[in-house]
Design a protein around this motif. Sequence first.
Motif, short mmCIF file in Angstrom:
data_model
loop_
_atom_site.label_atom_id
_atom_site.label_comp_id
_atom_site.label_asym_id
_atom_site.label_seq_id
_atom_site.Cartn_x
_atom_site.Cartn_y
_atom_site.Cartn_z
N ILE A 401 8.56 1.72 9.41
CA ILE A 401 7.69 1.77 8.49
C ILE A 401 8.79 1.30 7.60
O ILE A 401 10.01 2.05 7.18
CB ILE A 401 7.54 3.75 7.93
N LYS A 402 8.12 0.66 6.91
CA LYS A 402 9.16 0.04 5.80
C LYS A 402 8.23 0.37 3.70
O LYS A 402 7.13 -0.31 3.86
CB LYS A 402 8.82 -1.29 5.74
N ILE A 403 9.01 0.82 3.23
CA ILE A 403 9.05 0.88 1.81
C ILE A 403 9.16 -0.16 0.65
O ILE A 403 10.45 0.49 0.54
CB ILE A 403 8.67 2.60 1.69
N TYR A 404 8.14 -0.78 -0.19
CA TYR A 404 9.51 -1.17 -0.77
C TYR A 404 8.86 -1.24 -2.43
O TYR A 404 7.64 -0.70 -2.76
CB TYR A 404 8.50 -2.80 -0.99
N CYS A 405 9.39 -1.00 -3.38
CA CYS A 405 8.63 -0.73 -4.99
C CYS A 405 9.54 -1.70 -5.63
O CYS A 405 10.28 -2.30 -5.35
CB CYS A 405 9.54 0.72 -5.22
N ASP A 406 8.60 -1.95 -6.93
CA ASP A 406 9.22 -2.97 -7.90
C ASP A 406 8.89 -2.49 -8.92
O ASP A 406 8.42 -1.20 -8.93
CB ASP A 406 8.72 -4.51 -7.67
N GLU A 407 9.22 -3.21 -9.92
CA GLU A 407 8.78 -2.52 -11.82
C GLU A 407 7.29 -1.61 -11.92
O GLU A 407 6.70 -1.50 -12.46
CB GLU A 407 9.25 -3.57 -12.99
N ASP A 408 6.52 -3.10 -10.63
CA ASP A 408 5.31 -2.71 -10.85
C ASP A 408 4.50 -1.61 -9.56
O ASP A 408 3.97 -0.69 -10.21
CB ASP A 408 4.33 -3.58 -10.77
N GLY A 409 4.76 -0.81 -8.70
CA GLY A 409 4.33 -0.23 -7.73
C GLY A 409 5.05 -0.05 -6.35
O GLY A 409 6.51 -1.03 -5.92
N PHE A 410 4.41 0.87 -5.46
CA PHE A 410 5.31 0.81 -4.45
C PHE A 410 3.98 0.11 -3.18
O PHE A 410 2.68 0.03 -3.45
CB PHE A 410 5.39 2.14 -3.93
N SER A 411 4.68 -0.57 -2.22
CA SER A 411 4.39 -0.68 -1.18
C SER A 411 4.32 -0.51 0.29
O SER A 411 5.48 0.05 0.10
CB SER A 411 3.86 -2.36 -1.06
N VAL A 412 3.41 -0.02 1.69
CA VAL A 412 3.84 -0.26 2.46
C VAL A 412 3.49 -1.02 3.65
O VAL A 412 2.52 -1.33 3.56
CB VAL A 412 3.70 1.00 3.01
#
Length: 518
Positions: A401-412
Motif C-alpha cells: 500500500i502506497k500513500i502519496y500526498c502533495d499540496e492538493d491532497g492524498f492518493s492511494v
Amino acid sequence: MTYEDMRTALFLEFQRDNDEDLTDLDLIRLFHQFSCSYLPPSSDTEITTEAPPPPSSIRKRDVTAVLSINQEERVKRSVQETEAELALRSYGARLTYECGKGREFLIPGTKNTYKSRFIQCNWNGTWTKYTSLDECVWIECLYPKQPPVGTNLVSNWRGETTQFGQTTNYSCSSEEFFFEHDRELEYFELECLEDGSFQEPDKWPRCVASVDCGEPPERPGAGTWEWSGNYSYGTQIQYTCGPYGKFCDADGNCRDEIIVECGWNKSWIPSELPSCASKACQDIPFPPKKIGLEYSPDERNNMTLISDYTRYNPSIPMKLPFPGPSQCVKGRKLMLVGKISHGQIVNLVFHGSSPGEEAFHVSVDLNTESFKRWHQLEPDTPEGIEEFFGTTVDFDEPVIIKIYCDEDGFSVKLNNDPPYPHYLHVVPLENITTFLVSGSLTLSFAGFAEESLQPAPPLGFNLTFRCPEGMVFDHDWLAVPFVMMTCQDTGVFDQPDWNDYQCVNPTTTECFDCTSKY
C-alpha cells in the motif's frame, strides 16, 4: 336331391327362412363366403387384403351366417364377425403378408429375403398358392434405446429404419448442455447391428452445463493471484510473482504474469507454473514474539528495524509520527508491506491535532472488495465519504500500500491497481500529527521514505535471530541458540517451523558426561 331340396338345405345351414327373392348365384356366393377356410396371420406379420365387394343384391341381413358345425359356435360368430371380417375369407379374397417395418421373409437355405407373400381363397374352399409363411428376419434396425435418466441426452430417432452398419444419434437436451467428455462433440452415435438391435454403449455419456477443475496451481509464495474462487469451465486466474519477481522458463524467457484457465478436460491449463525468479524477498518472516528470538544483524546483512519514521515487523495497531509538510512533496511516500487476513477491516488514519480530527481516513474491506475514504473535523462525524469497489488484492497474499500526498491532497495505490483519485485536503498539513494502522493486517515494513525505497531484502540476504544472552533452546541446550534464514531466488525466505524453537533459561542441571558408577 332335388333343386328345391338343395336350396332348403342351404337355408337350414344358414339358419334362415327360405328367401325366394335370393337368386341362385347370390346364394352360392353367400355359401362360399362362409365355407372358405381362413388362414390366420402369424404374430410377426402384417396382412393387407384385396377382397371382392359383396354382390349389390345381397342385403346386410344376408351376412349373418356361421361357419362352425357346432350350433353354439355358429350363434357366437354371427354376433361377433363384421361384414368386412367375413369378406377376408370369401371366395376371391387375396391376403398379402409382410413381416413389418425393418424385416422381410427369409428364403429357406439362403441369405436372401423377400418383402411379401400373398394367398387367395379359391372356389373349392382352399387357399393357394402357399399354406405356410417363411421366417421373418431383420434387415434394418428399429427402436434405439432411450438414454438413462440424468444423462441430459435425447434421441434424435424419428421412427425411420436404420441400415446395418449405419448409426442413430443422440444430442444434448438443451443448448446450455455439452458432452462432458468432449465439449465440441455434436452427436453421440450408436451402430445398427445385424441382429436388428443397436449397439449397447459400455457407458452412456452425460451432458453438463460446465465442469469442475478442482484446485488450481498454488499461488507463488511471494506472488499474487486474481481469482473469483470459481472452479468451473472458462474460469481464469491471473498469477504474478509479486513486485520483485517474474515467471521465467528454462530458456530464460520471463514475463510478469501468467493466465491459467479451467479447461473442459477438468484440468487447469497450464497445470503448473514456471518458477519465480525474484530480485528481493518482499515478505520478511519474523518469528513469533512468544518464542523469544531477537533480530541480530551483522555487518554484511544489516537492516535497521526501527527509526523515527519506519518500522520492520511492527505490532498492530501501529502508530508512526507524521514527518510534517515535508512529506507531501514529489519523491516521497508512505509504504506499507504485508498481508491482509480475515477478520477486522483495515483502517489507515492520519490524525489531526484536535480531538477526533482526522485529515484522511481509509478503510479496506476485502470481504466486499470495497475501498472507502473520508475525513472528519469532529469526533464520530465522518464527512466527504467516498466508496469504491473492486480490487486485485486478496486475503493472505502480499500487498503493498502506497500513500502519496502533495499540496492538493492524498492518493492511494494498492499493489498494481490503478491509483484512486486525489482526495483534497481539508485539514492543513501542519495539523497532521500521527499515522495509525489497525485491523487484520500483518506488516513486515511500514514507513515514510523516499520514492526509491525498496524495503525488501535482496536475494542472498541473511536474517539472523538469536535467543537473548544466557538463554538456550529448550530442545537442545548445547546448540548455539540462533536461526538464520536466506532470501531465495523464488522471492521468499527459507522459513523454519517456529514451533520447533523456544528460548528458555537453563534452570535445571543435567549430566551429559557422567563417569561415576552409581
